[in-house]
Structures are given as C-alpha cells and as structure tokens.
Design a protein around this motif. Structure first.
Motif, PDB file in Angstrom:
ATOM      1  N   ASN A   1      67.855 -38.523  62.950  1.00 20.00           N
ATOM      2  CA  ASN A   1      66.731 -37.772  63.471  1.00 20.00           C
ATOM      3  C   ASN A   1      65.736 -37.551  62.339  1.00 20.00           C
ATOM      4  O   ASN A   1      65.992 -36.822  61.394  1.00 20.00           O
ATOM      5  CB  ASN A   1      67.240 -36.447  64.027  1.00 20.00           C
ATOM      6  N   ILE A   2      64.598 -38.172  62.440  1.00 17.48           N
ATOM      7  CA  ILE A   2      63.597 -38.114  61.375  1.00 17.48           C
ATOM      8  C   ILE A   2      63.074 -36.696  61.181  1.00 17.48           C
ATOM      9  O   ILE A   2      62.951 -36.208  60.068  1.00 17.48           O
ATOM     10  CB  ILE A   2      62.430 -39.083  61.667  1.00 17.48           C
ATOM     11  N   VAL A   3      62.787 -35.999  62.258  1.00 10.78           N
ATOM     12  CA  VAL A   3      62.251 -34.640  62.156  1.00 10.78           C
ATOM     13  C   VAL A   3      63.276 -33.720  61.518  1.00 10.78           C
ATOM     14  O   VAL A   3      62.961 -32.947  60.622  1.00 10.78           O
ATOM     15  CB  VAL A   3      61.821 -34.109  63.545  1.00 10.78           C
ATOM     16  N   GLY A   4      64.527 -33.792  61.961  1.00 13.34           N
ATOM     17  CA  GLY A   4      65.579 -32.950  61.405  1.00 13.34           C
ATOM     18  C   GLY A   4      65.797 -33.199  59.931  1.00 13.34           C
ATOM     19  O   GLY A   4      65.956 -32.273  59.143  1.00 13.34           O
ATOM     20  N   ASN A   5      65.781 -34.461  59.522  1.00 15.68           N
ATOM     21  CA  ASN A   5      65.962 -34.787  58.110  1.00 15.68           C
ATOM     22  C   ASN A   5      64.791 -34.299  57.277  1.00 15.68           C
ATOM     23  O   ASN A   5      64.957 -33.847  56.155  1.00 15.68           O
ATOM     24  CB  ASN A   5      66.129 -36.294  57.913  1.00 15.68           C
ATOM     25  N   HIS A   6      63.611 -34.382  57.831  1.00 17.93           N
ATOM     26  CA  HIS A   6      62.426 -33.942  57.099  1.00 17.93           C
ATOM     27  C   HIS A   6      62.421 -32.424  56.930  1.00 17.93           C
ATOM     28  O   HIS A   6      62.083 -31.913  55.874  1.00 17.93           O
ATOM     29  CB  HIS A   6      61.160 -34.394  57.831  1.00 17.93           C
ATOM     30  N   GLN A   7      62.819 -31.696  57.954  1.00 15.56           N
ATOM     31  CA  GLN A   7      62.791 -30.242  57.886  1.00 15.56           C
ATOM     32  C   GLN A   7      63.768 -29.709  56.840  1.00 15.56           C
ATOM     33  O   GLN A   7      63.442 -28.803  56.094  1.00 15.56           O
ATOM     34  CB  GLN A   7      63.120 -29.626  59.248  1.00 15.56           C
ATOM     35  N   ALA A   8      64.961 -30.211  56.821  1.00 15.09           N
ATOM     36  CA  ALA A   8      65.968 -29.701  55.905  1.00 15.09           C
ATOM     37  C   ALA A   8      65.928 -30.425  54.562  1.00 15.09           C
ATOM     38  O   ALA A   8      66.478 -29.938  53.592  1.00 15.09           O
ATOM     39  CB  ALA A   8      67.362 -29.828  56.526  1.00 15.09           C
ATOM     40  N   GLY A   9      65.270 -31.582  54.493  1.00 17.11           N
ATOM     41  CA  GLY A   9      65.241 -32.363  53.270  1.00 17.11           C
ATOM     42  C   GLY A   9      66.563 -33.080  53.067  1.00 17.11           C
ATOM     43  O   GLY A   9      67.566 -32.744  53.672  1.00 17.11           O
ATOM     44  N   ASN A  10      66.546 -34.091  52.223  1.00 19.55           N
ATOM     45  CA  ASN A  10      67.810 -34.763  51.960  1.00 19.55           C
ATOM     46  C   ASN A  10      68.583 -33.984  50.900  1.00 19.55           C
ATOM     47  O   ASN A  10      68.084 -33.019  50.322  1.00 19.55           O
ATOM     48  CB  ASN A  10      67.586 -36.226  51.573  1.00 19.55           C
ATOM     49  N   GLU A  11      69.780 -34.403  50.652  1.00 24.11           N
ATOM     50  CA  GLU A  11      70.673 -33.679  49.734  1.00 24.11           C
ATOM     51  C   GLU A  11      70.057 -33.524  48.343  1.00 24.11           C
ATOM     52  O   GLU A  11      70.127 -32.461  47.737  1.00 24.11           O
ATOM     53  CB  GLU A  11      72.010 -34.427  49.645  1.00 24.11           C
ATOM     54  N   GLU A  12      69.424 -34.572  47.860  1.00 19.10           N
ATOM     55  CA  GLU A  12      68.849 -34.527  46.514  1.00 19.10           C
ATOM     56  C   GLU A  12      67.689 -33.527  46.441  1.00 19.10           C
ATOM     57  O   GLU A  12      67.585 -32.758  45.482  1.00 19.10           O
ATOM     58  CB  GLU A  12      68.347 -35.915  46.124  1.00 19.10           C
ATOM     59  N   VAL A  13      66.843 -33.515  47.456  1.00 22.99           N
ATOM     60  CA  VAL A  13      65.707 -32.585  47.485  1.00 22.99           C
ATOM     61  C   VAL A  13      66.212 -31.147  47.572  1.00 22.99           C
ATOM     62  O   VAL A  13      65.746 -30.271  46.846  1.00 22.99           O
ATOM     63  CB  VAL A  13      64.764 -32.907  48.665  1.00 22.99           C
ATOM     64  N   ARG A  14      67.173 -30.900  48.465  1.00 21.28           N
ATOM     65  CA  ARG A  14      67.729 -29.546  48.599  1.00 21.28           C
ATOM     66  C   ARG A  14      68.319 -29.077  47.283  1.00 21.28           C
ATOM     67  O   ARG A  14      68.112 -27.939  46.845  1.00 21.28           O
ATOM     68  CB  ARG A  14      68.790 -29.506  49.694  1.00 21.28           C
ATOM     69  N   GLN A  15      69.082 -29.944  46.647  1.00 18.03           N
ATOM     70  CA  GLN A  15      69.735 -29.579  45.394  1.00 18.03           C
ATOM     71  C   GLN A  15      68.700 -29.249  44.323  1.00 18.03           C
ATOM     72  O   GLN A  15      68.838 -28.259  43.592  1.00 18.03           O
ATOM     73  CB  GLN A  15      70.644 -30.705  44.927  1.00 18.03           C
ATOM     74  N   THR A  16      67.638 -30.032  44.239  1.00 20.72           N
ATOM     75  CA  THR A  16      66.596 -29.797  43.245  1.00 20.72           C
ATOM     76  C   THR A  16      65.890 -28.468  43.487  1.00 20.72           C
ATOM     77  O   THR A  16      65.712 -27.661  42.562  1.00 20.72           O
ATOM     78  CB  THR A  16      65.569 -30.948  43.260  1.00 20.72           C
ATOM     79  N   VAL A  17      65.500 -28.213  44.735  1.00 29.78           N
ATOM     80  CA  VAL A  17      64.778 -26.981  45.067  1.00 29.78           C
ATOM     81  C   VAL A  17      65.666 -25.763  44.836  1.00 29.78           C
ATOM     82  O   VAL A  17      65.248 -24.776  44.215  1.00 29.78           O
ATOM     83  CB  VAL A  17      64.270 -27.026  46.525  1.00 29.78           C
ATOM     84  N   ILE A  18      66.883 -25.820  45.312  1.00 24.65           N
ATOM     85  CA  ILE A  18      67.791 -24.680  45.160  1.00 24.65           C
ATOM     86  C   ILE A  18      68.092 -24.420  43.689  1.00 24.65           C
ATOM     87  O   ILE A  18      68.101 -23.277  43.242  1.00 24.65           O
ATOM     88  CB  ILE A  18      69.074 -24.892  45.984  1.00 24.65           C
ATOM     89  N   ASN A  19      68.307 -25.483  42.939  1.00 25.68           N
ATOM     90  CA  ASN A  19      68.582 -25.332  41.511  1.00 25.68           C
ATOM     91  C   ASN A  19      67.418 -24.647  40.789  1.00 25.68           C
ATOM     92  O   ASN A  19      67.628 -23.820  39.902  1.00 25.68           O
ATOM     93  CB  ASN A  19      68.880 -26.693  40.894  1.00 25.68           C
ATOM     94  N   GLU A  20      66.193 -24.971  41.189  1.00 23.06           N
ATOM     95  CA  GLU A  20      65.012 -24.343  40.597  1.00 23.06           C
ATOM     96  C   GLU A  20      64.912 -22.862  40.961  1.00 23.06           C
ATOM     97  O   GLU A  20      64.408 -22.056  40.187  1.00 23.06           O
ATOM     98  CB  GLU A  20      63.739 -25.058  41.069  1.00 23.06           C
ATOM     99  N   LEU A  21      65.372 -22.499  42.151  1.00 24.51           N
ATOM    100  CA  LEU A  21      65.222 -21.131  42.644  1.00 24.51           C
ATOM    101  C   LEU A  21      66.413 -20.219  42.335  1.00 24.51           C
ATOM    102  O   LEU A  21      66.313 -19.009  42.519  1.00 24.51           O
ATOM    103  CB  LEU A  21      64.970 -21.148  44.154  1.00 24.51           C
ATOM    104  N   ILE A  22      67.509 -20.768  41.882  1.00 25.23           N
ATOM    105  CA  ILE A  22      68.699 -19.956  41.620  1.00 25.23           C
ATOM    106  C   ILE A  22      68.411 -18.770  40.688  1.00 25.23           C
ATOM    107  O   ILE A  22      68.865 -17.656  40.968  1.00 25.23           O
ATOM    108  CB  ILE A  22      69.870 -20.815  41.105  1.00 25.23           C
ATOM    109  N   PRO A  23      67.634 -18.943  39.615  1.00 17.50           N
ATOM    110  CA  PRO A  23      67.371 -17.781  38.753  1.00 17.50           C
ATOM    111  C   PRO A  23      66.641 -16.643  39.476  1.00 17.50           C
ATOM    112  O   PRO A  23      66.733 -15.494  39.067  1.00 17.50           O
ATOM    113  CB  PRO A  23      66.506 -18.357  37.623  1.00 17.50           C
ATOM    114  N   GLN A  24      65.941 -16.965  40.560  1.00 19.92           N
ATOM    115  CA  GLN A  24      65.200 -15.956  41.319  1.00 19.92           C
ATOM    116  C   GLN A  24      65.936 -15.494  42.568  1.00 19.92           C
ATOM    117  O   GLN A  24      65.415 -14.686  43.342  1.00 19.92           O
ATOM    118  CB  GLN A  24      63.830 -16.526  41.721  1.00 19.92           C
ATOM    119  N   PHE A  25      67.141 -15.983  42.799  1.00 19.28           N
ATOM    120  CA  PHE A  25      67.877 -15.701  44.033  1.00 19.28           C
ATOM    121  C   PHE A  25      68.073 -14.203  44.257  1.00 19.28           C
ATOM    122  O   PHE A  25      67.864 -13.695  45.359  1.00 19.28           O
ATOM    123  CB  PHE A  25      69.231 -16.424  44.014  1.00 19.28           C
TER     124      PHE A  25
END
Length: 75
Positions: A1-25
């Motif tokens: 599902n293209i829309v579903g994948n785009h909304q949640a991002g792929n594993e690499e994108v999620r990991q990058t974004v979350i890793n950047e935000l962890i200090p502010q969690f």
C-alpha cells in the motif's frame, strides 16, 4: 500500500527520525502537542531503539504518570 508506506515511512526513515528526536522525548511527551508526536514515536519505534526511549524516561516515571500529557504516552 503506497499511501500506508508513505504515511508511516519506511524502517530506515522512522529509525532516523526517532533517533534524532530521542533526546527531546521527555520534553515532547509532557507538551500539549508534542505528546502526540511522542505517542507515534513509541508506536513506530524500531525495537533496536526502544531501549533508548525507555532509558530517557525510566528515572522520571513516578513524576510522568502524574502529568496529563505524559501519562497518555506511558499508557
């Protein structure tokens, strides 16, 4: 599902974004609007980063469960 994948991002994108935000969690989860982002972080966090999220909040759990927005994230 293209829309579903785009909304949640792929594993690499999620990991990058979350890793950047962890200090502010901790700050995000206590914020009126930031707690929505921290809920998504917790939901979509790769298992390899869940330990880092928990490490950020583990010493403050007693106080966080008493706060309106942070307690939603902890649930």
């Amino acid at each position: 599902n293209i829309v579903g994948n785009h909304q949640a991002g792929n594993e690499e994108v999620r990991q990058t974004v979350i890793n950047e935000l962890i200090p502010q969690f901790l700050v995000l989860m206590q914020d009126r609007y930031g707690h929505f982002l921290s809920l998504k972080m917790a939901k979509y966090c790769p298992s390899s980063l869940k330990g880092k999220l928990l490490h950020v909040i583990k010493d403050k759990l007693n106080n966080l469960i008493l706060q309106q927005y942070a307690s939603d994230v902890i649930e």
